[in-house]
Design a protein around this motif. Structure first.
Motif, PDB file in Angstrom:
ATOM      1  N   ASP A 132       0.832  -1.196   0.000  1.00 17.79           N
ATOM      2  CA  ASP A 132       0.000   0.000   0.000  1.00 17.79           C
ATOM      3  C   ASP A 132       0.871   1.252   0.000  1.00 17.79           C
ATOM      4  O   ASP A 132       1.739   1.423   0.856  1.00 17.79           O
ATOM      5  CB  ASP A 132      -0.913  -0.018   1.227  1.00 17.79           C
ATOM      6  CG  ASP A 132      -1.876   1.150   1.243  1.00 17.79           C
ATOM      7  OD1 ASP A 132      -1.556   2.154   1.891  1.00 17.79           O
ATOM      8  OD2 ASP A 132      -2.929   1.063   0.575  1.00 17.79           O
ATOM      9  N   TYR A 133       0.625   2.146  -0.956  1.00 17.70           N
ATOM     10  CA  TYR A 133       1.454   3.342  -1.083  1.00 17.70           C
ATOM     11  C   TYR A 133       1.368   4.226   0.158  1.00 17.70           C
ATOM     12  O   TYR A 133       2.380   4.764   0.632  1.00 17.70           O
ATOM     13  CB  TYR A 133       1.025   4.154  -2.313  1.00 17.70           C
ATOM     14  CG  TYR A 133       1.233   3.445  -3.627  1.00 17.70           C
ATOM     15  CD1 TYR A 133       2.252   2.511  -3.790  1.00 17.70           C
ATOM     16  CD2 TYR A 133       0.413   3.712  -4.718  1.00 17.70           C
ATOM     17  CE1 TYR A 133       2.429   1.854  -4.992  1.00 17.70           C
ATOM     18  CE2 TYR A 133       0.588   3.064  -5.930  1.00 17.70           C
ATOM     19  CZ  TYR A 133       1.602   2.138  -6.058  1.00 17.70           C
ATOM     20  OH  TYR A 133       1.786   1.496  -7.257  1.00 17.70           O
ATOM     21  N   GLN A 288      -4.018   2.929  -6.862  1.00 22.92           N
ATOM     22  CA  GLN A 288      -3.282   1.854  -6.199  1.00 22.92           C
ATOM     23  C   GLN A 288      -3.411   0.553  -6.976  1.00 22.92           C
ATOM     24  O   GLN A 288      -2.420  -0.140  -7.235  1.00 22.92           O
ATOM     25  CB  GLN A 288      -3.808   1.688  -4.772  1.00 22.92           C
ATOM     26  CG  GLN A 288      -3.262   0.480  -4.024  1.00 22.92           C
ATOM     27  CD  GLN A 288      -1.862   0.707  -3.497  1.00 22.92           C
ATOM     28  OE1 GLN A 288      -1.554   1.761  -2.965  1.00 22.92           O
ATOM     29  NE2 GLN A 288      -0.999  -0.279  -3.661  1.00 22.92           N
ATOM     30  N   GLY A 291      -1.345   0.463 -10.133  1.00 30.55           N
ATOM     31  CA  GLY A 291       0.089   0.697  -9.981  1.00 30.55           C
ATOM     32  C   GLY A 291       0.535   2.081 -10.374  1.00 30.55           C
ATOM     33  O   GLY A 291       1.712   2.287 -10.696  1.00 30.55           O
ATOM     34  N   ARG A 293       1.684   4.886  -9.143  1.00 31.94           N
ATOM     35  CA  ARG A 293       2.242   5.437  -7.907  1.00 31.94           C
ATOM     36  C   ARG A 293       2.371   6.954  -7.981  1.00 31.94           C
ATOM     37  O   ARG A 293       2.047   7.670  -7.031  1.00 31.94           O
ATOM     38  CB  ARG A 293       3.593   4.801  -7.622  1.00 31.94           C
ATOM     39  CG  ARG A 293       4.241   5.253  -6.320  1.00 31.94           C
ATOM     40  CD  ARG A 293       5.461   4.419  -6.011  1.00 31.94           C
ATOM     41  NE  ARG A 293       6.400   4.457  -7.113  1.00 31.94           N
ATOM     42  CZ  ARG A 293       7.191   3.445  -7.458  1.00 31.94           C
ATOM     43  NH1 ARG A 293       7.124   2.312  -6.802  1.00 31.94           N
ATOM     44  NH2 ARG A 293       8.037   3.553  -8.464  1.00 31.94           N
ATOM     45  N   TYR A 296      -0.966   8.572  -7.595  1.00 25.16           N
ATOM     46  CA  TYR A 296      -1.430   8.435  -6.208  1.00 25.16           C
ATOM     47  C   TYR A 296      -0.766   9.494  -5.327  1.00 25.16           C
ATOM     48  O   TYR A 296      -1.438  10.203  -4.565  1.00 25.16           O
ATOM     49  CB  TYR A 296      -1.100   7.037  -5.695  1.00 25.16           C
ATOM     50  CG  TYR A 296      -1.654   6.739  -4.319  1.00 25.16           C
ATOM     51  CD1 TYR A 296      -2.801   5.975  -4.167  1.00 25.16           C
ATOM     52  CD2 TYR A 296      -1.023   7.209  -3.161  1.00 25.16           C
ATOM     53  CE1 TYR A 296      -3.319   5.690  -2.912  1.00 25.16           C
ATOM     54  CE2 TYR A 296      -1.523   6.936  -1.901  1.00 25.16           C
ATOM     55  CZ  TYR A 296      -2.671   6.179  -1.782  1.00 25.16           C
ATOM     56  OH  TYR A 296      -3.175   5.912  -0.542  1.00 25.16           O
ATOM     57  N   ILE A 297       0.566   9.610  -5.424  1.00 21.10           N
ATOM     58  CA  ILE A 297       1.298  10.544  -4.573  1.00 21.10           C
ATOM     59  C   ILE A 297       0.875  11.987  -4.871  1.00 21.10           C
ATOM     60  O   ILE A 297       0.674  12.794  -3.960  1.00 21.10           O
ATOM     61  CB  ILE A 297       2.807  10.380  -4.772  1.00 21.10           C
ATOM     62  CG1 ILE A 297       3.239   8.957  -4.396  1.00 21.10           C
ATOM     63  CG2 ILE A 297       3.570  11.406  -3.954  1.00 21.10           C
ATOM     64  CD1 ILE A 297       2.923   8.554  -2.993  1.00 21.10           C
ATOM     65  N   LEU A 451      10.633   8.089  -2.211  1.00 19.71           N
ATOM     66  CA  LEU A 451      10.229   7.871  -3.597  1.00 19.71           C
ATOM     67  C   LEU A 451      11.453   7.679  -4.484  1.00 19.71           C
ATOM     68  O   LEU A 451      11.434   6.854  -5.413  1.00 19.71           O
ATOM     69  CB  LEU A 451       9.388   9.055  -4.094  1.00 19.71           C
ATOM     70  CG  LEU A 451       8.032   9.204  -3.423  1.00 19.71           C
ATOM     71  CD1 LEU A 451       7.324  10.437  -3.954  1.00 19.71           C
ATOM     72  CD2 LEU A 451       7.179   7.977  -3.673  1.00 19.71           C
ATOM     73  N   ARG A 455      12.075   4.361  -6.781  1.00 16.04           N
ATOM     74  CA  ARG A 455      12.310   4.398  -8.212  1.00 16.04           C
ATOM     75  C   ARG A 455      13.602   3.687  -8.585  1.00 16.04           C
ATOM     76  O   ARG A 455      13.724   3.106  -9.644  1.00 16.04           O
ATOM     77  CB  ARG A 455      12.365   5.859  -8.688  1.00 16.04           C
ATOM     78  CG  ARG A 455      11.032   6.581  -8.546  1.00 16.04           C
ATOM     79  CD  ARG A 455      11.084   7.934  -9.254  1.00 16.04           C
ATOM     80  NE  ARG A 455       9.884   8.715  -8.959  1.00 16.04           N
ATOM     81  CZ  ARG A 455       9.838   9.719  -8.113  1.00 16.04           C
ATOM     82  NH1 ARG A 455      10.944  10.061  -7.468  1.00 16.04           N
ATOM     83  NH2 ARG A 455       8.745  10.391  -7.890  1.00 16.04           N
TER      84      ARG A 455
END
Length: 455
Positions: A132-133, A288, A291, A293, A296-297, A451, A455
């Motif tokens: 979960d992010y 989520q 995928g 990300r 989401y952020i 992050l 990455r």
């Protein structure tokens, strides 16, 4: 016999976690004796009260409250406590063996209970495998915070005071006046920490006073956004009470400039905009699952900023009230303590320990290395702060001054210079810090580092 410490645990409808916490305390072979445990059941509607009262294996008292909030519950617990030392613990923090003994030992090392220190413990996230992010971001923030807290030479700030794992002598608590009831839902611990530093109360980190934070069972994106709204309200109260700290506040960085259409819109039509924010929040689970990300952020950060400003606008009520916030009082800055590192680090550390300055001007012979920033939210300098500061902020300049003839040491053995340079290879070559570390900037910078690693 009177207890040596009072453990104060506020709780709200978290029976299972509270029982796990009490199990850990009961199983601790090094638990001090005698102690008392105060359970502040704040507006609990589950069977928390009955389950706690059934625990006959621990010396605990259950106090039911009508919904005072975290600050009010802790103040009530401190008022009911009978011991000279108060230990505060969140109900989702499971203490490790030796937790209470480490708090007690830290206070015994710092002096008498009447003029003792405020001791901060660590509670990093409990190990939990989750993709979960939100949980990854939350866990990274806590990890970075406590790693920095435990770093040798860390200079304590008011933002290091967290009531989730904190101990303070009852006499010091009474002298400070406890938690401010105006900060019921957010930043009540930061505000207490600032008052403690202003009053000259030392802040100490106890490595052994450690627990595991089960925030993945209690924290959700929706709860985090509600927290952002509470922090916006608390930011206004903090600014009004401590205007000298305005540059350290997230609210100061987000204050309106020019027409500030978003601020005007929030004050005029906040409830209408809330519906749009709710729709945007419902997109997060989809990001989520797919995928996404980055999306989401970005969206979560946007929502966090929205609800923070929304909370502030609710307190201010009208756009013009932003300009009514008190200005930072103008005071003559203290003269920095001038130190010549060529005299030896031990000599400089001894001077710092005696004079306890708020600012340093570091020289090496006739060469100025740096002048540290004046940080009103940090403790005065201590001797053990100097070497880690040199390593992190002006190591390269120090090496250059030491071995480039500033004090006539051109003939220093090349191997000695190479060894010193290698030892400081990780030092940041900055000659000056950029400014007082804003709380929000520190948090988001930690998220950005996470992050980058992902990455």
């Amino acid at each position: 016999m009177d207890p040596v410490l009072s453990l104060i645990i506020p709780t709200h409808n978290r029976r299972a976690l509270l029982m796990r916490l009490l199990d850990a305390l009961a199983a601790d072979p090094g638990r001090p004796d005698p102690i008392e445990i105060l359970i502040l059941a704040d507006n609990c509607h589950d069977d928390t009260v009955a389950a706690a009262q059934a625990r006959v294996d621990l010396p605990l008292r259950v106090i039911e409250l009508p919904g005072l909030g975290p600050a009010g519950a802790r103040n009530r617990g401190a008022a009911e406590a009978r011991a000279p030392l108060l230990v505060f613990l969140d109900d989702d923090v499971i203490p490790e063996p030796g937790f209470l003994a480490a708090h007690l030992a830290a206070h015994q090392d710092t002096g008498t209970m009447a003029d003792g220190a405020m001791v901060v413990g660590s509670y990093p996230s409990a190990p939990h495998a989750s993709p979960d992010y939100f949980q990854l971001l939350l866990r990274a923030w806590w990890r970075e915070h406590f790693l920095e807290l435990a770093r040798p030479g860390h200079r304590m700030r008011y933002t290091d005071v967290l009531t989730g794992n904190l101990s303070v002598p009852a006499a010091v608590w009474d002298r400070l006046g406890g938690l401010d009831a105006a900060f019921q839902q957010a930043h009540e611990d930061y505000e207490l920490g600032l008052r403690a530093l202003t009053a000259g109360v030392p802040l100490v980190h106890a490595r052994g006073a450690r627990g595991l934070h089960y925030e993945y069972l209690t924290k959700t994106p929706a709860a985090a956004l509600r927290r952002a709204r509470d922090e916006g309200r608390a930011g206004v109260a903090f600014w009004r009470k401590h205007p000298q700290m305005q540059a350290d506040l997230r609210l100061y960085a987000m204050r309106p400039r020019g027409l500030a259409l978003r601020h005007r819109a929030l004050c005029a039509a906040g409830p209408v905009l809330d519906a749009g924010a709710g729709i945007l929040a419902r997109l997060l689970p989809g990001f989520q699952r797919r995928g996404l990300r980055g999306a989401y952020i970005s969206v979560f950060g946007l929502l966090n900023r929205y609800w923070y400003l929304r909370g502030a606008s609710e307190v201010l009520e009208r756009f013009s009230a932003w300009s009514d916030l008190p200005a930072e009082p103008q005071r003559a800055p203290p003269l920095p303590l001038k130190l010549d590192l060529a005299q030896g680090l031990g000599v400089c550390e001894a001077r710092i320990e005696v004079e306890r300055p708020l600012q340093l001007a570091l020289h090496h012979g006739d060469r100025q290395l740096t002048t540290t920033d004046l940080d009103p939210g940090a403790e005065p300098w201590r001797g053990h702060h100097l070497r880690p500061f040199l390593l992190r902020h002006c190591g390269a300049a120090w090496i250059e001054a030491r071995f480039a003839g500033a004090t006539g040491t051109e003939d220093v053995d090349a191997r000695e210079r190479e060894a010193a340079t290698e030892g400081l290879a990780r030092a940041a070559p900055h000659l000056n810090q950029s400014g007082a570390p804003w709380v929000w900037h520190e948090q988001y910078a930690q998220w950005a580092r996470l992050l980058a690693r992902l990455r």
